[in-house]
Design a protein around this motif. Structure first.
Motif, PDB file in Angstrom:
ATOM      1  N   ARG A  19      22.097  57.421  45.917  1.00 33.47           N
ATOM      2  CA  ARG A  19      21.683  57.487  44.652  1.00 33.47           C
ATOM      3  C   ARG A  19      22.313  56.110  44.121  1.00 33.47           C
ATOM      4  NH1 ARG A  19      23.761  59.807  39.923  1.00 33.47           N
ATOM      5  NH2 ARG A  19      22.282  60.116  38.251  1.00 33.47           N
ATOM      6  N   ALA A  20      23.436  55.891  44.262  1.00 30.49           N
ATOM      7  CA  ALA A  20      24.204  54.741  43.679  1.00 30.49           C
ATOM      8  C   ALA A  20      23.381  53.265  43.951  1.00 30.49           C
ATOM      9  CB  ALA A  20      25.935  54.755  43.811  1.00 30.49           C
ATOM     10  N   ARG A  21      23.121  53.400  45.430  1.00 27.46           N
ATOM     11  CA  ARG A  21      22.429  52.339  45.808  1.00 27.46           C
ATOM     12  C   ARG A  21      21.125  52.090  45.293  1.00 27.46           C
ATOM     13  NH1 ARG A  21      21.236  51.746  52.327  1.00 27.46           N
ATOM     14  NH2 ARG A  21      19.884  53.706  51.617  1.00 27.46           N
ATOM     15  N   ARG A  22      20.426  53.087  44.974  1.00 26.69           N
ATOM     16  CA  ARG A  22      19.091  52.910  44.609  1.00 26.69           C
ATOM     17  C   ARG A  22      19.222  52.576  43.065  1.00 26.69           C
ATOM     18  NH1 ARG A  22      18.027  57.512  45.735  1.00 26.69           N
ATOM     19  NH2 ARG A  22      18.320  59.027  43.971  1.00 26.69           N
ATOM     20  N   ILE A  23      20.113  53.015  42.438  1.00 24.46           N
ATOM     21  CA  ILE A  23      20.135  52.517  40.917  1.00 24.46           C
ATOM     22  C   ILE A  23      20.622  51.318  40.807  1.00 24.46           C
ATOM     23  CG2 ILE A  23      21.511  53.062  38.812  1.00 24.46           C
ATOM     24  CD1 ILE A  23      21.585  56.086  39.575  1.00 24.46           C
ATOM     25  N   ALA A  24      21.717  50.832  41.831  1.00 25.98           N
ATOM     26  CA  ALA A  24      22.174  49.261  41.562  1.00 25.98           C
ATOM     27  C   ALA A  24      20.716  48.353  41.867  1.00 25.98           C
ATOM     28  CB  ALA A  24      23.027  49.256  42.718  1.00 25.98           C
ATOM     29  N   ARG A  25      19.852  48.683  42.584  1.00 23.76           N
ATOM     30  CA  ARG A  25      18.924  48.058  43.043  1.00 23.76           C
ATOM     31  C   ARG A  25      17.744  47.814  41.648  1.00 23.76           C
ATOM     32  NH1 ARG A  25      16.967  49.646  48.961  1.00 23.76           N
ATOM     33  NH2 ARG A  25      18.935  48.405  50.245  1.00 23.76           N
ATOM     34  N   ARG A  26      17.788  49.002  41.009  1.00 22.75           N
ATOM     35  CA  ARG A  26      16.853  49.161  40.036  1.00 22.75           C
ATOM     36  C   ARG A  26      17.151  48.321  38.764  1.00 22.75           C
ATOM     37  NH1 ARG A  26      15.359  55.635  39.757  1.00 22.75           N
ATOM     38  NH2 ARG A  26      13.818  55.657  41.609  1.00 22.75           N
ATOM     39  N   SER A  27      18.774  48.319  38.657  1.00 19.51           N
ATOM     40  CA  SER A  27      19.580  47.778  37.642  1.00 19.51           C
ATOM     41  C   SER A  27      19.360  46.292  37.814  1.00 19.51           C
ATOM     42  CB  SER A  27      20.789  48.071  37.573  1.00 19.51           C
ATOM     43  OG  SER A  27      21.118  49.481  37.194  1.00 19.51           O
ATOM     44  N   ALA A  28      19.515  45.779  39.085  1.00 15.36           N
ATOM     45  CA  ALA A  28      19.536  44.274  39.455  1.00 15.36           C
ATOM     46  C   ALA A  28      18.000  43.686  39.182  1.00 15.36           C
ATOM     47  CB  ALA A  28      19.964  43.886  40.672  1.00 15.36           C
ATOM     48  N   ALA A  29      16.990  44.644  39.493  1.00  9.24           N
ATOM     49  CA  ALA A  29      15.640  44.304  39.389  1.00  9.24           C
ATOM     50  C   ALA A  29      15.181  44.129  38.098  1.00  9.24           C
ATOM     51  CB  ALA A  29      14.697  45.273  40.217  1.00  9.24           C
ATOM     52  N   LEU A  30      15.703  45.245  37.155  1.00 11.57           N
ATOM     53  CA  LEU A  30      15.343  45.175  35.723  1.00 11.57           C
ATOM     54  C   LEU A  30      15.845  43.951  35.113  1.00 11.57           C
ATOM     55  CD1 LEU A  30      14.154  46.622  33.010  1.00 11.57           C
ATOM     56  CD2 LEU A  30      16.366  47.683  33.100  1.00 11.57           C
ATOM     57  N   VAL A  61      22.227  44.350  28.230  1.00 13.76           N
ATOM     58  CA  VAL A  61      22.632  45.800  27.716  1.00 13.76           C
ATOM     59  C   VAL A  61      21.936  46.699  28.541  1.00 13.76           C
ATOM     60  CG1 VAL A  61      22.733  47.183  25.973  1.00 13.76           C
ATOM     61  CG2 VAL A  61      23.749  45.188  25.700  1.00 13.76           C
ATOM     62  N   ALA A  62      20.378  46.563  28.590  1.00 13.82           N
ATOM     63  CA  ALA A  62      19.545  47.342  29.204  1.00 13.82           C
ATOM     64  C   ALA A  62      19.782  47.559  30.565  1.00 13.82           C
ATOM     65  CB  ALA A  62      18.000  46.747  28.926  1.00 13.82           C
ATOM     66  N   ALA A  63      20.093  46.475  31.292  1.00  9.05           N
ATOM     67  CA  ALA A  63      20.523  46.604  32.688  1.00  9.05           C
ATOM     68  C   ALA A  63      21.753  47.482  33.083  1.00  9.05           C
ATOM     69  CB  ALA A  63      20.392  45.340  33.650  1.00  9.05           C
ATOM     70  N   ILE A  64      22.797  46.998  31.913  1.00  7.32           N
ATOM     71  CA  ILE A  64      23.876  47.917  32.510  1.00  7.32           C
ATOM     72  C   ILE A  64      23.845  49.401  31.932  1.00  7.32           C
ATOM     73  CG2 ILE A  64      26.332  47.998  31.148  1.00  7.32           C
ATOM     74  CD1 ILE A  64      26.249  45.123  30.899  1.00  7.32           C
ATOM     75  N   GLY A  65      22.885  49.578  30.925  1.00  5.60           N
ATOM     76  CA  GLY A  65      22.625  51.144  30.595  1.00  5.60           C
ATOM     77  C   GLY A  65      22.176  51.841  31.662  1.00  5.60           C
ATOM     78  N   LEU A  66      21.001  51.258  32.237  1.00  4.97           N
ATOM     79  CA  LEU A  66      20.370  51.771  33.403  1.00  4.97           C
ATOM     80  C   LEU A  66      21.366  52.003  34.675  1.00  4.97           C
ATOM     81  CD1 LEU A  66      18.182  52.684  35.190  1.00  4.97           C
ATOM     82  CD2 LEU A  66      17.594  50.418  35.793  1.00  4.97           C
ATOM     83  N   ALA A  67      22.344  51.118  34.939  1.00  5.16           N
ATOM     84  CA  ALA A  67      23.297  51.414  35.961  1.00  5.16           C
ATOM     85  C   ALA A  67      24.169  52.228  35.652  1.00  5.16           C
ATOM     86  CB  ALA A  67      24.031  49.904  36.169  1.00  5.16           C
ATOM     87  N   LEU A  68      24.618  52.506  34.432  1.00  4.24           N
ATOM     88  CA  LEU A  68      25.610  53.517  34.045  1.00  4.24           C
ATOM     89  C   LEU A  68      24.782  55.079  34.267  1.00  4.24           C
ATOM     90  CD1 LEU A  68      27.127  52.287  30.634  1.00  4.24           C
ATOM     91  CD2 LEU A  68      28.405  52.545  32.957  1.00  4.24           C
TER      92      LEU A  68
END
Length: 226
Positions: A19-30, A61-68
């Motif tokens: 889950r952490a890897r999936r969210i990290a990839r999404r945040s970076a892509a966003l 801020v949006a990318a960090i919020g998604l990562a959190l």
């Protein structure tokens, strides 16, 4: 969760990592996608430097919020064994428990071996019992228990060590059986020492293997042993 003596904690850790890897990839892509999109109007002169800087801050801020969101509660791995798998596991655990005295007999026979006056009769009797009682049980675990564990945990990795020890146990018993005819009726002291070392080695492998099974396989039962 990994310090407990239950293997299902490993499944929870795998879920957290995935889950952490999936969210990290999404945040970076966003973050990269929005930044690239903002470059187009900025390159056309439609954004002032101040507006561009503010827009970039909003993207960050949006990318960090998604990562959190990784901190939000998530589901845990719940091992639910089908009734048929549970019945097989319970049956094999009953056999596992019944064989414990035979495992202890390996050490007792090794302790009684004397270099001065070696009696190989108990060794032959022990090997007969290992071949008729222990090996069929280990093969049944290999064929029935390990697939159940793999299905419960979602992959073959947790059962690799158990499978290797099954093979090593059978190898050691076969090796001891082949050793006896070479020793003969009047064993030399070094032959007795080697035979005793082989029995102690088999006993150590069995102890390790049984502990692995109790922690990594039989602990998946709703009423876990130990």
């Amino acid at each position: 969760m990994l310090t407990a003596d239950r293997v299902d904690g490993l499944a929870d850790a795998i879920l957290v990592a995935r889950r952490a890897r999936r969210i990290a990839r999404r945040s970076a892509a966003l973050g990269m996608g929005l930044s690239l999109a903002a470059m187009i109007p900025a390159a056309a002169g439609l954004l002032t430097p101040v507006a561009g800087a503010l827009l970039q801050e909003a993207i960050d801020v949006a990318a960090i919020g998604l990562a959190l969101t990784v901190l939000l509660p998530q589901r845990t791995h719940t091992v639910t064994m089908p009734s048929a798998d549970l019945a097989v596991t319970q049956q094999l655990y009953a056999q596992h428990t019944a064989i414990r005295p035979l495992v202890e007999q390996i050490r007792a026979v090794a302790d009684d071996l004397s270099v001065a006056r070696a009696d190989l009769g108990p060794v032959r009797e022990l090997l007969d019992r290992l071949e008729t009682d222990l090996l069929p049980h280990e093969r049944a675990e290999e064929e029935q228990l390990l697939p159940i564990v793999a299905r419960a945990l979602g992959g073959p990795d947790p059962i690799a060590a158990l499978s290797r020890t099954h093979a090593e146990i059978e190898h050691q018993i076969r090796r001891l059986r082949r050793t006896l005819p070479d020793i003969g009726s009047r064993p030399e002291p070094e032959d007795v020492i080697d035979l005793r070392a082989g029995l102690y080695g088999l006993y150590a492998i069995m102890q390790l293997h049984n502990a692995q099974e109790e922690e990594n396989a039989f602990s998946l039962m709703p009423t876990a042993p130990g």
